[in-house]
Write a protein that holds these residues in place. Structure first.
Motif, mmCIF file in Angstrom:
data_model
loop_
_atom_site.group_PDB
_atom_site.id
_atom_site.type_symbol
_atom_site.label_atom_id
_atom_site.label_comp_id
_atom_site.label_asym_id
_atom_site.label_seq_id
_atom_site.Cartn_x
_atom_site.Cartn_y
_atom_site.Cartn_z
ATOM 1 N N ALA A 90 1.158 -1.209 -0.046
ATOM 2 C CA ALA A 90 -0.198 0.105 -0.181
ATOM 3 C C ALA A 90 0.732 1.486 -0.010
ATOM 4 O O ALA A 90 1.009 2.016 -0.848
ATOM 5 C CB ALA A 90 -0.793 -0.072 1.210
ATOM 6 N N ALA A 91 2.126 1.178 0.888
ATOM 7 C CA ALA A 91 2.662 2.650 1.100
ATOM 8 C C ALA A 91 3.745 2.519 -0.604
ATOM 9 O O ALA A 91 3.358 3.707 -1.173
ATOM 10 C CB ALA A 91 3.854 1.784 2.080
ATOM 11 N N TRP A 92 3.633 1.520 -0.752
ATOM 12 C CA TRP A 92 4.274 1.573 -2.461
ATOM 13 C C TRP A 92 3.102 2.382 -3.866
ATOM 14 O O TRP A 92 4.160 3.428 -4.539
ATOM 15 C CB TRP A 92 5.187 -0.087 -2.930
ATOM 16 C CG TRP A 92 5.845 0.628 -4.706
ATOM 17 C CD1 TRP A 92 7.827 0.484 -4.646
ATOM 18 C CD2 TRP A 92 4.931 0.716 -5.745
ATOM 19 N NE1 TRP A 92 6.919 0.637 -6.092
ATOM 20 C CE2 TRP A 92 6.305 0.392 -6.463
ATOM 21 C CE3 TRP A 92 3.521 0.026 -6.224
ATOM 22 C CZ2 TRP A 92 6.131 0.518 -7.466
ATOM 23 C CZ3 TRP A 92 3.922 0.467 -7.516
ATOM 24 C CH2 TRP A 92 4.736 0.422 -8.596
ATOM 25 N N LEU A 93 2.361 1.835 -3.602
ATOM 26 C CA LEU A 93 1.150 2.178 -4.651
ATOM 27 C C LEU A 93 0.967 3.791 -3.669
ATOM 28 O O LEU A 93 0.691 4.692 -5.401
ATOM 29 C CB LEU A 93 -0.308 1.411 -4.158
ATOM 30 C CG LEU A 93 0.259 -0.052 -4.844
ATOM 31 C CD1 LEU A 93 -1.471 -0.833 -4.420
ATOM 32 C CD2 LEU A 93 0.005 -0.093 -5.973
ATOM 33 N N GLY A 128 2.016 7.091 -6.361
ATOM 34 C CA GLY A 128 0.208 8.543 -6.910
ATOM 35 C C GLY A 128 -0.820 7.608 -6.751
ATOM 36 O O GLY A 128 -1.972 8.010 -7.332
ATOM 37 N N TYR A 129 -0.848 6.506 -6.468
ATOM 38 C CA TYR A 129 -2.553 5.762 -5.881
ATOM 39 C C TYR A 129 -3.149 6.025 -5.069
ATOM 40 O O TYR A 129 -2.813 6.800 -4.318
ATOM 41 C CB TYR A 129 -2.069 4.218 -6.075
ATOM 42 C CG TYR A 129 -1.810 3.284 -7.465
ATOM 43 C CD1 TYR A 129 -2.983 2.666 -7.765
ATOM 44 C CD2 TYR A 129 -0.294 3.359 -7.658
ATOM 45 C CE1 TYR A 129 -2.046 1.568 -9.096
ATOM 46 C CE2 TYR A 129 0.011 2.337 -8.761
ATOM 47 C CZ TYR A 129 -1.186 1.698 -10.241
ATOM 48 O OH TYR A 129 -0.896 0.959 -10.833
ATOM 49 N N ARG A 177 -6.913 1.822 -13.698
ATOM 50 C CA ARG A 177 -6.446 0.366 -13.355
ATOM 51 C C ARG A 177 -7.470 0.608 -12.004
ATOM 52 O O ARG A 177 -6.799 1.692 -10.786
ATOM 53 C CB ARG A 177 -4.486 0.979 -12.422
ATOM 54 C CG ARG A 177 -3.427 0.824 -13.988
ATOM 55 C CD ARG A 177 -3.000 1.495 -13.516
ATOM 56 N NE ARG A 177 -1.970 1.647 -14.299
ATOM 57 C CZ ARG A 177 -0.792 2.426 -14.566
ATOM 58 N NH1 ARG A 177 0.296 2.667 -13.567
ATOM 59 N NH2 ARG A 177 0.302 2.519 -15.857
ATOM 60 N N LEU A 178 -7.937 -0.209 -11.722
ATOM 61 C CA LEU A 178 -8.164 -0.450 -10.515
ATOM 62 C C LEU A 178 -7.889 -2.364 -9.285
ATOM 63 O O LEU A 178 -8.362 -2.475 -10.491
ATOM 64 C CB LEU A 178 -9.988 -0.494 -10.044
ATOM 65 C CG LEU A 178 -10.960 -1.129 -9.416
ATOM 66 C CD1 LEU A 178 -10.772 -0.486 -7.843
ATOM 67 C CD2 LEU A 178 -11.970 -1.614 -9.771
#
Length: 178
Positions: free
Chosen positions: A37-40, A44-45, A141-142
């Motif tokens: 989650a941190a990477w995403l 910019g996610y 992207r989902l």
């Protein structure tokens, strides 16, 4: 959203690896989910988290998803309405900021909900997979990241679609030889 760059080593990008085979990915270790989650987030996610461990009913699930994604007041509070509202989320009518790279829905403790409501747990993941495919068709992207405290949890395949006739032969009468 820009397409993933085929000139780069696509196997190195985490979002590509998450989406290559499925848009619904299971996690057992919360630390790995947190790192993902941190990477995403740094890429910019929009990462929208929901704690599924306290969902004892389908109603709990629908209430929390509606709140997390800002569903409109007319939301019908059933799984069909959830699917309809997720279609609006994909079109970025609400619940998904348009200036983001993508949307990652994170369900933690999903095994608790799956134990209470196994059918609904499966259907929700299927809805997310279907809507992810719809999002990809319009360049978005989902993904759905699902954390389970049960390392042996299994779900049926999600996102399956029927083999359909083409639009010119969709009606049975268009395929008769007599």
């Amino acid at each position: 959203m820009a397409a993933l760059d085929p000139a780069t080593e696509l196997g190195q990008e985490l979002d590509f690896r998450l989406l290559i085979n499925t848009s619904v990915t299971l996690f057992w270790r919360s630390t790995i989910l947190g790192e993902t989650a941190a990477w995403l987030t740094t890429r910019g996610y929009q990462v929208t988290r929901m704690d599924a461990s306290h969902w004892a009913t389908e109603r709990d699930l629908r209430r929390d998803i509606a709140a997390a994604l800002n569903f409109p007041a007319y939301y019908g509070h059933n799984l069909d309405a959830l699917n309809d509202c997720m279609r609006d989320v994909v079109s970025q009518g609400y619940g998904w900021a348009p200036d983001t790279t993508g949307l990652a829905l994170v369900f933690s403790g999903y095994d608790s909900f799956a134990a209470c409501c196994p059918r609904a747990a499966q259907v929700v993941l299927d809805i997310m997979a279907d809507q992810s495919r719809s999002a990809a068709l319009v360049g978005r992207r989902l993904m759905c990241l699902v954390q389970s405290n049960d390392p042996r949890i299994r779900f049926e395949p999600v996102g399956a679609t029927a083999v359909m006739w083409n639009e010119a032969e969709w009606l049975d009468s268009k395929r008769r030889t007599d």
